[in-house]
Design an enzyme around this catalytic site. Sequence first.
Site, PDB file in Angstrom:
ATOM      1  N   THR A   1       0.849  -1.199   0.000  1.00  0.00           N
ATOM      2  CA  THR A   1       0.000   0.000   0.000  1.00  0.00           C
ATOM      3  C   THR A   1       0.881   1.243   0.000  1.00  0.00           C
ATOM      4  O   THR A   1       0.603   2.232  -0.680  1.00  0.00           O
ATOM      5  CB  THR A   1      -0.945  -0.007   1.214  1.00  0.00           C
ATOM      6  OG1 THR A   1      -1.693  -1.214   1.186  1.00  0.00           O
ATOM      7  CG2 THR A   1      -1.887   1.166   1.202  1.00  0.00           C
TER       8      THR A   1
ATOM      9  N   LYS B   1       9.740  11.385  22.986  1.00  0.00           N
ATOM     10  CA  LYS B   1       9.937  12.337  24.085  1.00  0.00           C
ATOM     11  C   LYS B   1       8.618  12.609  24.801  1.00  0.00           C
ATOM     12  O   LYS B   1       8.506  13.545  25.582  1.00  0.00           O
ATOM     13  CB  LYS B   1      10.492  13.660  23.543  1.00  0.00           C
ATOM     14  CG  LYS B   1      11.860  13.565  22.898  1.00  0.00           C
ATOM     15  CD  LYS B   1      12.308  14.959  22.466  1.00  0.00           C
ATOM     16  CE  LYS B   1      13.536  14.909  21.583  1.00  0.00           C
ATOM     17  NZ  LYS B   1      13.699  16.168  20.831  1.00  0.00           N
TER      18      LYS B   1
ATOM     19  N   ARG C   1      -1.365   5.364   7.552  1.00  0.00           N
ATOM     20  CA  ARG C   1      -1.780   4.027   8.001  1.00  0.00           C
ATOM     21  C   ARG C   1      -1.357   3.894   9.461  1.00  0.00           C
ATOM     22  O   ARG C   1      -0.194   4.129   9.798  1.00  0.00           O
ATOM     23  CB  ARG C   1      -1.124   2.938   7.175  1.00  0.00           C
ATOM     24  CG  ARG C   1      -1.276   1.573   7.814  1.00  0.00           C
ATOM     25  CD  ARG C   1      -0.743   0.467   6.959  1.00  0.00           C
ATOM     26  NE  ARG C   1      -1.624   0.200   5.828  1.00  0.00           N
ATOM     27  CZ  ARG C   1      -1.655  -0.963   5.183  1.00  0.00           C
ATOM     28  NH1 ARG C   1      -0.865  -1.952   5.547  1.00  0.00           N
ATOM     29  NH2 ARG C   1      -2.456  -1.151   4.155  1.00  0.00           N
TER      30      ARG C   1
ATOM     31  N   HIS D   1     -10.307   0.322   5.460  1.00  0.00           N
ATOM     32  CA  HIS D   1      -9.233   0.455   4.471  1.00  0.00           C
ATOM     33  C   HIS D   1      -9.913   0.945   3.188  1.00  0.00           C
ATOM     34  O   HIS D   1     -10.038   0.193   2.215  1.00  0.00           O
ATOM     35  CB  HIS D   1      -8.567  -0.911   4.282  1.00  0.00           C
ATOM     36  CG  HIS D   1      -7.247  -0.873   3.585  1.00  0.00           C
ATOM     37  ND1 HIS D   1      -6.778   0.236   2.919  1.00  0.00           N
ATOM     38  CD2 HIS D   1      -6.284  -1.830   3.433  1.00  0.00           C
ATOM     39  CE1 HIS D   1      -5.590  -0.042   2.399  1.00  0.00           C
ATOM     40  NE2 HIS D   1      -5.270  -1.282   2.700  1.00  0.00           N
TER      41      HIS D   1
HETATM   42  C1  NCD Z   1      -4.558  -5.651   3.642  1.00  0.00           C
HETATM   43  C2  NCD Z   1      -4.487  -4.795   4.890  1.00  0.00           C
HETATM   44  O1  NCD Z   1      -3.441  -4.205   5.183  1.00  0.00           O
HETATM   45  O2  NCD Z   1      -5.505  -4.709   5.542  1.00  0.00           O
HETATM   46  N1  NCD Z   1      -3.441  -5.518   2.813  1.00  0.00           N
HETATM   47  C3  NCD Z   1      -3.301  -4.450   1.971  1.00  0.00           C
HETATM   48  O3  NCD Z   1      -3.486  -3.303   2.286  1.00  0.00           O
HETATM   49  N2  NCD Z   1      -2.960  -4.759   0.714  1.00  0.00           N
HETATM   50  C4  NCD Z   1      -4.893  -7.058   3.884  1.00  0.00           C
HETATM   51  C5  NCD Z   1      -4.076  -7.856   4.861  1.00  0.00           C
HETATM   52  O4  NCD Z   1      -3.144  -7.376   5.490  1.00  0.00           O
HETATM   53  O5  NCD Z   1      -4.397  -9.032   4.992  1.00  0.00           O
END
Ligand code: NCD
Length: 362
Positions: free
Chosen positions: A90, A118, A139, A172
């Site tokens: 990603t 810190k 993320r 996501h």
């Molecule tokens: C997914 C996630 O990070 O949720 N992967 C991703 O973004 N391609 C799926 C997973 O980790 O299984």
Amino acid sequence: MRHPRNLMRLSWKELQSLELREKAAYFNVNGNPYHCLIAQQFDRSMLDNLGRLATCIRRTAKSKSGMRFLGSLLDHKRAMLYFSQPSSRTFLSFYAACQILGLKPAEVRDTRTSSEMKGESPEDTVRTFSSYFDIIIMRTPQQGFAEKMAWVLSNTERPIPIINAGSGKDQHPTQALLDIYTLQRSFERLGGIDGKTVVFVGDLARGRTVRSLSSLLTNYEQVRQVFVAPPPLQVGKDVLAQLAQARVKYELSDNFEEAIRQADAIYMTRIQDEWDQTPGESSRIDTDKFAFKKHHLDAIRPHTVIMHPLPRRTEIETAVDADPRAVYWRQVRNGMWIRVALIASVFGLAEVVRNNYDLNLG
Ligand code: NCD
């Protein structure tokens, strides 16, 4: 690109008390995403527009002059990729998407090297970093943190858009957008996504991609959603409540072989054992009968697509990869294009891209 001003009029508590669908009005401006935080902020016309834009971009990018045009669109802007949870695909997908638009990416991947060590709060850290950039792609393992930052920044003098690239077990949205783009392309000559049966398989309790895609699919007519998992990993009640509210037909099952026969799309997922409460908990669940093996190719229909957000472990045999119905590698490439389209729409560039396309390639 206009910041949704109404977001700053809400307290954090008020924002949290809204239903997910109601939040759309605070993250979108005039039917375009400003922040991209939750799947529920996308409606059918936004999904149609994004898919069309991704296709214009994909075709434009085939020539050197097209790439030059795309690369000039945001060469005066910078992006921060704040990834405090493991990610390579990603991360790189967004990195490449930024590069295609000329947007200069910088990254924070290990918050242990920042002043969070810190004792600074993650909110202050991200607010500080935001001063150097024009968009944040993030993320995090915490649910709702991207949303929190969108709200925090909306109350500052310099709000900038935030894209959620995965928030804990929760959402996501950009993975779901790429899944929808893949479905749009796969069913282009089969009447589109409407009326199709999508079978989700695997760890549906903790997989955030399933939560987000299930929500986006409610924008289509008569789509049946089937959730196939061992009982401890079956999909959460919140997802089912959302489907019931949207009057969407769904089924729960633990019979993989039966479910895949009726599917138009099979969405396989990994066991998310990083969320185990006690070590080894997931390994005690029998998941083998939920794996897609080579012989299952004979049982599914000729047009059925097999999808996976990746990374894959044992839930799809590698011998399946060569079958044209296995579209998970195509999903990866689609992901880059839909992320370019998303960033372009956030910066209000959709029309410029479309006009260029109509003039040169249309
Ligand atoms: C997914 C996630 O990070 O949720 N992967 C991703 O973004 N391609 C799926 C997973 O980790 O299984």
